[in-house]
Design a protein around this motif. Structure first.
Motif, PDB file in Angstrom:
ATOM      1  N   ARG A 146      10.653  32.933  29.465  1.00  0.00           N
ATOM      2  CA  ARG A 146      10.399  31.541  29.861  1.00  0.00           C
ATOM      3  C   ARG A 146      11.575  30.689  29.395  1.00  0.00           C
ATOM      4  O   ARG A 146      12.202  30.976  28.370  1.00  0.00           O
ATOM      5  CB  ARG A 146       9.070  31.026  29.319  1.00  0.00           C
ATOM      6  N   TYR A 147      11.860  29.668  30.193  1.00  0.00           N
ATOM      7  CA  TYR A 147      13.029  28.821  29.956  1.00  0.00           C
ATOM      8  C   TYR A 147      12.638  27.354  30.007  1.00  0.00           C
ATOM      9  O   TYR A 147      11.694  26.972  30.701  1.00  0.00           O
ATOM     10  CB  TYR A 147      14.110  29.086  31.021  1.00  0.00           C
ATOM     11  N   SER A 148      13.395  26.523  29.300  1.00  0.00           N
ATOM     12  CA  SER A 148      13.202  25.076  29.347  1.00  0.00           C
ATOM     13  C   SER A 148      13.821  24.548  30.643  1.00  0.00           C
ATOM     14  O   SER A 148      14.581  25.261  31.305  1.00  0.00           O
ATOM     15  CB  SER A 148      13.871  24.416  28.145  1.00  0.00           C
ATOM     16  N   PRO A 149      13.540  23.294  30.994  1.00  0.00           N
ATOM     17  CA  PRO A 149      14.161  22.728  32.205  1.00  0.00           C
ATOM     18  C   PRO A 149      15.693  22.741  32.152  1.00  0.00           C
ATOM     19  O   PRO A 149      16.337  22.816  33.186  1.00  0.00           O
ATOM     20  CB  PRO A 149      13.631  21.291  32.242  1.00  0.00           C
ATOM     21  N   ASP A 150      16.273  22.697  30.932  1.00  0.00           N
ATOM     22  CA  ASP A 150      17.740  22.753  30.832  1.00  0.00           C
ATOM     23  C   ASP A 150      18.239  24.184  30.598  1.00  0.00           C
ATOM     24  O   ASP A 150      19.341  24.401  30.133  1.00  0.00           O
ATOM     25  CB  ASP A 150      18.256  21.801  29.752  1.00  0.00           C
TER      26      ASP A 150
END
Length: 186
Positions: A146-150
């Protein structure tokens, strides 16, 4: 505050009293203040709380075990099914981690997880894990990065299900097929 159109506005007030020394003591002379409209921020925070509450309710009501890790593989979140299945609490699993729940002979499961974590790739593995009543049960886990929006890597999110009964049924089918082949061979 209620606006002229009937909508509610959330305001933040900041004030400071200025005092003056007089013969009878300190007396307030002026009050300086500022008002800021925080309606948008308050609405965003309320929407976020509602969304988090909806997610938690959904995650806790599903019979599938749901888990979320940090970038190092530590537990960030587990649902109620996780706690019920393993007989742990969220604070306990945060303190001790999830690897003590695994059968000592199934270290390949943890190795596969940490390899997927390092390479930020999908994870899938089966292992035996001790459930809340002390039985060794087979689990099948699937996780994705999973990744952050940035685009910062945040860890893994995944699900785990008890596949013990499926494995036993498959073993019985294999045993029946083997016995049939032996009978035919005779």
């Amino acid at each position: 505050m209620i606006r002229g159109d009937g909508s509610i506005a959330w305001l933040e007030w900041t004030t400071q009293a200025l005092f003056e020394e007089t013969t009878s003591g300190r007396m307030p002379r002026r009050v300086i203040g500022a008002v800021r409209d925080t309606t948008e921020r308050t609405q965003r925070e309320a929407a976020l709380r509602e969304s988090e509450g909806r997610f938690r309710l959904m995650a806790d009501q599903t019979p599938i075990i749901v888990w979320v890790t940090d970038p190092a593989g530590g537990i960030d979140f587990v649902n109620r099914s996780y706690c019920d299945f393993f007989g742990v609490t969220m604070p306990a699993v945060r303190d001790t981690g999830w690897t003590p729940l695994l059968h000592p002979d199934d270290e390949a499961y943890a190795d596969a997880f940490f390899a997927a974590l390092r390479s930020r790739s999908e994870f899938r593995a089966q292992a035996r894990a001790r459930n809340a009543v002390g039985e060794w049960r087979w689990i099948d886990s699937v996780g994705i990065p999973r990744y952050s929006p940035d685009d910062r890597f945040l860890g893994m999110i995944g699900t785990t299900r008890d596949v013990t009964d499926e494995r036993r049924a498959n073993q019985r089918e294999r045993e029946a097929a083997r016995q049939k082949d032996e009978f035919i061979a005779v």
